[in-house]
Design a protein around this motif. Structure first.
Motif, PDB file in Angstrom:
ATOM      1  N   ARG A 178       0.838  -1.197   0.000  1.00  0.00           N
ATOM      2  CA  ARG A 178       0.000   0.000   0.000  1.00  0.00           C
ATOM      3  C   ARG A 178       0.875   1.251   0.000  1.00  0.00           C
ATOM      4  N   GLY A 179       0.514   2.200  -0.841  1.00  0.00           N
ATOM      5  CA  GLY A 179       1.306   3.411  -0.972  1.00  0.00           C
ATOM      6  C   GLY A 179       2.351   3.350  -2.066  1.00  0.00           C
ATOM      7  N   THR A 180       2.387   2.236  -2.824  1.00  0.00           N
ATOM      8  CA  THR A 180       3.364   2.124  -3.912  1.00  0.00           C
ATOM      9  C   THR A 180       3.162   3.233  -4.933  1.00  0.00           C
ATOM     10  N   HIS A 181       1.904   3.517  -5.263  1.00  0.00           N
ATOM     11  CA  HIS A 181       1.607   4.544  -6.266  1.00  0.00           C
ATOM     12  C   HIS A 181       0.746   5.657  -5.684  1.00  0.00           C
ATOM     13  N   GLU A 182       0.970   6.869  -6.181  1.00  0.00           N
ATOM     14  CA  GLU A 182       0.155   8.019  -5.819  1.00  0.00           C
ATOM     15  C   GLU A 182      -0.603   8.484  -7.058  1.00  0.00           C
ATOM     16  N   TYR A 183      -1.902   8.681  -6.905  1.00  0.00           N
ATOM     17  CA  TYR A 183      -2.726   9.040  -8.056  1.00  0.00           C
ATOM     18  C   TYR A 183      -2.232  10.311  -8.738  1.00  0.00           C
ATOM     19  N   ALA A 184      -1.840  11.314  -7.957  1.00  0.00           N
ATOM     20  CA  ALA A 184      -1.434  12.602  -8.533  1.00  0.00           C
ATOM     21  C   ALA A 184      -0.185  12.482  -9.396  1.00  0.00           C
ATOM     22  N   LYS A 185       0.618  11.450  -9.172  1.00  0.00           N
ATOM     23  CA  LYS A 185       1.862  11.287  -9.932  1.00  0.00           C
ATOM     24  C   LYS A 185       1.678  10.451 -11.193  1.00  0.00           C
ATOM     25  N   MET A 186       0.500   9.883 -11.383  1.00  0.00           N
ATOM     26  CA  MET A 186       0.262   9.108 -12.598  1.00  0.00           C
ATOM     27  C   MET A 186       0.233  10.045 -13.810  1.00  0.00           C
ATOM     28  N   ILE A 187       0.504   9.484 -14.986  1.00  0.00           N
ATOM     29  CA  ILE A 187       0.758  10.307 -16.178  1.00  0.00           C
ATOM     30  C   ILE A 187      -0.128   9.859 -17.338  1.00  0.00           C
ATOM     31  N   ARG A 188      -0.896  10.770 -17.867  1.00  0.00           N
ATOM     32  CA  ARG A 188      -1.722  10.434 -19.028  1.00  0.00           C
ATOM     33  C   ARG A 188      -0.838  10.243 -20.261  1.00  0.00           C
ATOM     34  N   PRO A 189      -1.228   9.361 -21.179  1.00  0.00           N
ATOM     35  CA  PRO A 189      -0.444   9.165 -22.407  1.00  0.00           C
ATOM     36  C   PRO A 189      -0.234  10.458 -23.180  1.00  0.00           C
ATOM     37  N   SER A 190      -1.233  11.333 -23.183  1.00  0.00           N
ATOM     38  CA  SER A 190      -1.087  12.614 -23.898  1.00  0.00           C
ATOM     39  C   SER A 190       0.005  13.464 -23.267  1.00  0.00           C
ATOM     40  N   GLU A 191       0.120  13.406 -21.946  1.00  0.00           N
ATOM     41  CA  GLU A 191       1.154  14.173 -21.247  1.00  0.00           C
ATOM     42  C   GLU A 191       2.539  13.614 -21.539  1.00  0.00           C
TER      43      GLU A 191
END
Length: 236
Positions: A178-191
């Motif tokens: 738990r805590g491996t990923h943070e939603y705010a740091k995820m990256i859209r393919p367009s970005e």
């Protein structure tokens, strides 16, 4: 750790704490062991690894770097998590993996030292863990030779990805700590595509990575809504 280094100390500590379990296929790193053949075959199918000089950025314990070396590439793996690197080095010695080396250095610092030095650069499951992913993309572009390949993989940022990659994988299925990923740091393919274009990389191929929790099987597909991979090429 200084402000000049594009890394999150908490992220480095998190992966260093688990370093001794990196090569246990039933540990928290089981998903990396399971997806590695898929990403290795995809990379090799496009970039023909044998004889190539390859850089693996954010190599961790060396799962991908080791497998690319065994395909016949001359591989350098870099990371800022020192404990994970020591695990990678020890595994290479124990497994007698040829042509793989590891170094504790940021990708930006290596780009300043050795620009345009690699035929292939891989940066897998790493961009979502750094403060400035665009800086990593630029450095990867600087490190690859003109016409060379740069591969990225990361996680999309949307409701489906949140439910599957965070809630499902970390809290329901316990596939990841738990805590491996943070939603705010995820990256859209367009970005990510915009960062690639800005860095002089042409996005030539995209693939999605899917998982069936019943069969526990991963596969590559055209669905990039959660996990996805980019194959890019530096302009000549």
């Amino acid at each position: 750790m200084t402000d000049a280094i594009n890394a999150d100390p908490a992220e480095l500590a998190k992966f260093s704490e688990l370093a001794h379990r990196w090569w246990d296929p039933d540990s928290e790193f089981r998903p990396l062991h399971q997806i590695n053949p898929l990403r290795l075959d995809w990379i090799n199918g496009l970039a023909a690894l044998p004889g190539k000089k390859v850089l693996d950025v954010g190599c961790g314990g060396g799962i991908l770097a080791d497998s690319m070396a065994r395909k016949g590439a001359d591989v350098l793996g870099i990371d800022l998590a020192g404990k994970a690197l020591r695990v990678a080095q020890l595994h290479a010695l124990e497994a007698q993996t040829p042509n793989v080396q590891y170094r504790e250095i940021s990708v930006e610092a290596l780009a300043a030292e050795h620009p345009a030095s690699f035929d292939v650069v891989t940066c897998m499951e790493m961009l979502e863990h750094v403060p400035d992913p665009a800086s990593v993309v630029r450095a990867c572009s600087q490190l690859v030779k003109p016409g060379g390949w740069v591969f990225f993989s990361t996680i999309n940022r949307n409701a489906k990805a949140f439910m599957l990659a965070i809630v499902g994988a970390e809290y329901v299925l316990n596939m990841l700590p738990r805590g491996t990923h943070e939603y705010a740091k995820m990256i859209r393919p367009s970005e990510l595509a915009a960062s690639c274009r800005s860095a002089g990389l042409d996005v030539l191929h995209t693939r999605g990575l899917e998982y069936n929790p019943v069969t526990r099987r991963y596969w590559l597909s055209g669905d990039t809504s959660v996990n996805y991979l980019f194959a890019t090429q530096r302009a000549m």
